[in-house]
Design a protein around this motif. Sequence first.
Motif, short mmCIF file in Angstrom:
data_model
loop_
_atom_site.label_atom_id
_atom_site.label_comp_id
_atom_site.label_asym_id
_atom_site.label_seq_id
_atom_site.Cartn_x
_atom_site.Cartn_y
_atom_site.Cartn_z
N ILE A 1 0.85 -1.20 0.00
CA ILE A 1 0.00 0.00 0.00
C ILE A 1 0.87 1.24 0.00
CG2 ILE A 1 -1.76 1.28 1.29
CD1 ILE A 1 -2.56 -1.42 2.57
N ASP A 2 1.90 1.24 0.86
CA ASP A 2 2.77 2.40 0.99
C ASP A 2 3.46 2.72 -0.34
OD1 ASP A 2 4.12 3.98 3.53
OD2 ASP A 2 5.51 3.76 1.85
N ARG A 3 3.95 1.67 -1.03
CA ARG A 3 4.62 1.89 -2.31
C ARG A 3 3.64 2.37 -3.38
NH1 ARG A 3 7.58 -2.81 -0.96
NH2 ARG A 3 6.30 -4.13 -2.32
N ALA A 4 2.46 1.76 -3.39
CA ALA A 4 1.46 2.12 -4.40
C ALA A 4 1.04 3.58 -4.27
CB ALA A 4 0.24 1.21 -4.28
N ILE B 1 11.99 6.42 -12.80
CA ILE B 1 10.99 5.63 -13.51
C ILE B 1 10.32 4.71 -12.51
CG2 ILE B 1 10.59 4.06 -15.43
CD1 ILE B 1 11.77 6.71 -16.30
N PRO B 2 8.99 4.72 -12.43
CA PRO B 2 8.32 3.87 -11.44
C PRO B 2 8.55 2.39 -11.71
CG PRO B 2 6.72 4.77 -12.98
CD PRO B 2 8.02 5.46 -13.26
N GLY B 3 8.44 1.59 -10.66
CA GLY B 3 8.52 0.14 -10.80
C GLY B 3 7.15 -0.44 -11.06
N GLY B 4 6.90 -1.62 -10.54
CA GLY B 4 5.62 -2.28 -10.73
C GLY B 4 5.42 -3.32 -9.65
N ARG B 5 4.72 -4.37 -9.97
CA ARG B 5 4.49 -5.42 -8.98
C ARG B 5 5.77 -6.20 -8.69
NH1 ARG B 5 0.25 -3.82 -11.37
NH2 ARG B 5 -1.81 -3.98 -10.41
N SER B 6 6.61 -6.35 -9.67
CA SER B 6 7.91 -7.00 -9.48
C SER B 6 9.06 -6.10 -9.88
CB SER B 6 7.98 -8.29 -10.30
OG SER B 6 7.00 -9.22 -9.87
N MET B 7 8.81 -5.20 -10.82
CA MET B 7 9.84 -4.25 -11.21
C MET B 7 10.21 -3.35 -10.04
SD MET B 7 8.54 -2.99 -14.95
CE MET B 7 8.62 -4.00 -16.40
N LEU B 8 11.46 -2.91 -10.01
CA LEU B 8 11.98 -2.18 -8.86
C LEU B 8 12.14 -0.68 -9.09
CD1 LEU B 8 14.76 -4.80 -8.06
CD2 LEU B 8 12.55 -4.58 -6.94
N ALA C 1 17.74 -3.94 -13.35
CA ALA C 1 17.67 -4.95 -12.29
C ALA C 1 18.52 -6.17 -12.62
CB ALA C 1 16.22 -5.35 -12.06
N LEU C 2 18.51 -6.61 -13.87
CA LEU C 2 19.29 -7.79 -14.25
C LEU C 2 20.78 -7.48 -14.28
CD1 LEU C 2 17.01 -9.26 -17.05
CD2 LEU C 2 17.37 -10.17 -14.75
N GLN C 3 21.13 -6.28 -14.72
CA GLN C 3 22.54 -5.91 -14.71
C GLN C 3 23.08 -5.81 -13.29
OE1 GLN C 3 23.58 -1.91 -15.97
NE2 GLN C 3 25.33 -2.67 -17.13
N ALA C 4 22.24 -5.35 -12.37
CA ALA C 4 22.68 -5.20 -10.98
C ALA C 4 23.04 -6.53 -10.34
CB ALA C 4 21.57 -4.52 -10.16
N ASP C 5 22.35 -7.60 -10.77
CA ASP C 5 22.60 -8.92 -10.17
C ASP C 5 23.31 -9.87 -11.15
OD1 ASP C 5 21.59 -8.29 -7.75
OD2 ASP C 5 19.76 -9.48 -7.90
N ASP C 6 24.00 -9.33 -12.12
CA ASP C 6 24.51 -10.14 -13.23
C ASP C 6 25.35 -11.33 -12.76
OD1 ASP C 6 25.03 -10.37 -16.24
OD2 ASP C 6 27.05 -10.36 -15.41
N PRO D 1 18.35 -16.21 -2.29
CA PRO D 1 17.96 -15.14 -1.36
C PRO D 1 18.59 -13.79 -1.65
CG PRO D 1 19.56 -16.62 -0.33
CD PRO D 1 19.17 -17.25 -1.64
N GLY D 2 19.73 -13.76 -2.32
CA GLY D 2 20.39 -12.48 -2.53
C GLY D 2 19.96 -11.75 -3.79
N LEU D 3 19.09 -12.38 -4.59
CA LEU D 3 18.72 -11.79 -5.87
C LEU D 3 17.47 -10.94 -5.75
CD1 LEU D 3 19.28 -14.80 -8.30
CD2 LEU D 3 20.86 -12.98 -7.68
N ASN D 4 17.35 -9.95 -6.63
CA ASN D 4 16.16 -9.09 -6.62
C ASN D 4 15.00 -9.79 -7.33
OD1 ASN D 4 16.11 -8.28 -9.54
ND2 ASN D 4 18.04 -7.28 -9.04
N THR D 5 13.82 -9.19 -7.26
CA THR D 5 12.61 -9.83 -7.78
C THR D 5 12.66 -10.04 -9.29
OG1 THR D 5 11.58 -7.64 -7.87
CG2 THR D 5 11.12 -8.99 -5.94
N VAL D 6 13.27 -9.13 -10.02
CA VAL D 6 13.37 -9.30 -11.47
C VAL D 6 14.30 -10.47 -11.81
CG1 VAL D 6 14.14 -8.21 -13.62
CG2 VAL D 6 12.80 -6.90 -11.98
#
Length: 568
Positions: free
Chosen positions: A66-69, A203-210, A308-313, A340-345
């Motif tokens: 809710i807070d993020r939305a 740029i806003p994220g989304g349900r999984s985007m950060l 997001a993918l580049q950050a966790d490459d 556990p260390g990876l982001n949602t994307v």
Amino acid sequence: MGQQPKVLTPGQSPQHRLGYVIRELRNARGLSMRELAAKTFVSHAKVQRWENGDRPPKELGEVELIDRALGAGGFVVELWQEIHQGVSEPSHVSDAAPHVSDTSLDLVTALSQAATSDGEGIFVPRRLDDGTVVLVALDRRALLRAGAGIGAAALAGFPTPATAVISSAEDPFGFARSATETWSGLRLSRPVPDFGVDWQALIPGGRSMLGSQLALQVHPARIDGGRVIVSIPDQRRVEEFLARPHRSLLIGAVNTEGASRFYALDGRAARSKLTRNDGMYEIAAPTAYELDDLTYGILWAVSNYDDALQADDQALAETRSDLKAYERLSASAVSRKAAPGLNTVAHMWLGSDFCARHILRALPALPALPAFWTREQRGEEASAWLIFDHKYPYLRETTKALGSTSTRAFCVPEDVVRSSPRHERILLFLAVALMESLGIHAQFTADPAYEAVEGFVVAPDKEAVIANWVRGDGMWHVDVTARSSVVRGFTIAARDVDADSLTAAPTAAGRLRALAQYLDLPWSWLIQRCGQLARYGSSGLIQSRSRLVSAAGIDAACAYVASLPADH
């Protein structure tokens, strides 16, 4: 008639304070209850119960959504924590000796004052980092007009959204005002010192985007044939800007009959295009890169997934290797805790990649021509077909393996369409167009009863392959089964949608036209804009940096849409 909103008194209880502020923030963001429900994965009735103070959220994760939305910067979480901490009385503003026990309570008091006060000024106490209490002056009309979101962000120590403070002198081309008014959630700020950056775009994220960031530089421009000529008054400044390693966009502002239109060029693409003409430095870009819902959707999806993918490459590559052992199993359900260390994307990419390879391994053994079922409903999920490096090759390989046309069913209820912004609906349309370009007949149902069906490939009445990574409990769930109850359920679902598809038509053009109508997208405009973009490709608009992101799907989809017959 709909139920009238309950009148709340913020001072009555923590539940009333929370409901009051959720409602105020939602209204300030221009969201309906249904739109907030869609952003937080709950029902409209549940949002109504939150806002009426009848039944506050139970879980911290739900409150954080809710807070993020609402863009509240932790403000809603603070209010929710009061309920669990037993706080019953709000802090009050005293003219003589202000006391601050909680910033969020002070804002609720301010909102209550703003709603009932006849004066123009509201003074709210704020405790600084060193413990000093100061009075922050808020304009009553501005607070009510902009909504609690701006006040909350300011009091919580977060920057005020750019649209609330941008002056015409700071925004001479009107770009910031136009962009933030057109695309909800987009935030622009002016960095100090700027290092050649006019605007920093969040740029806003989304349900999984950060979420993502873009550095922008805006210049006057003119139209010359099919090109936009961007005039560069300060060569040193633009060279400094384009030399930066971070993702950047050069924006050209064309004023036509009192209205401005804006064109974007990827910073890397612009580096080699700087030329000198009559003492002025210029950069040319195609008019196809005009900023509208098509190009913004591409910018939004590519920048989010790419960053997001580049950050966790490196960690993603290592995790993929570690999880290869699951490929020896015909069935597996892998939790996100396995990475556990990876982001949602990164979790999304791993799940999508594993499911694609699982299907390709199982496909040759299926005893009959199968029907496919996919769970993507929104542009955020569907854009993976256009952007993830393995998705377009997977579609080509499945088509080759089958040696025939196939069907792929989607469940996209009407409330999902209504709550999806236009740029996301365009991305969903393009993903389906990519499938149709390969001979995959897309079918659609709006029946919410099918939302919970997992992704599958079924040889009707014989055998099924389960492969699900979208909106699942873990990174993926895969299986190969001949269990009669499972196969029968999948067979019935596939036949039901095939018999009553919203987009039923004998040709791909007919199916896509029906889909555009269902998604409320103008058919002729789609063909025209996709044709313009297909001529130049999307790489000049935005270039990916992650090796796991590809523009091939976007360009193929646009080229196919451009080939379809337009209305006359």
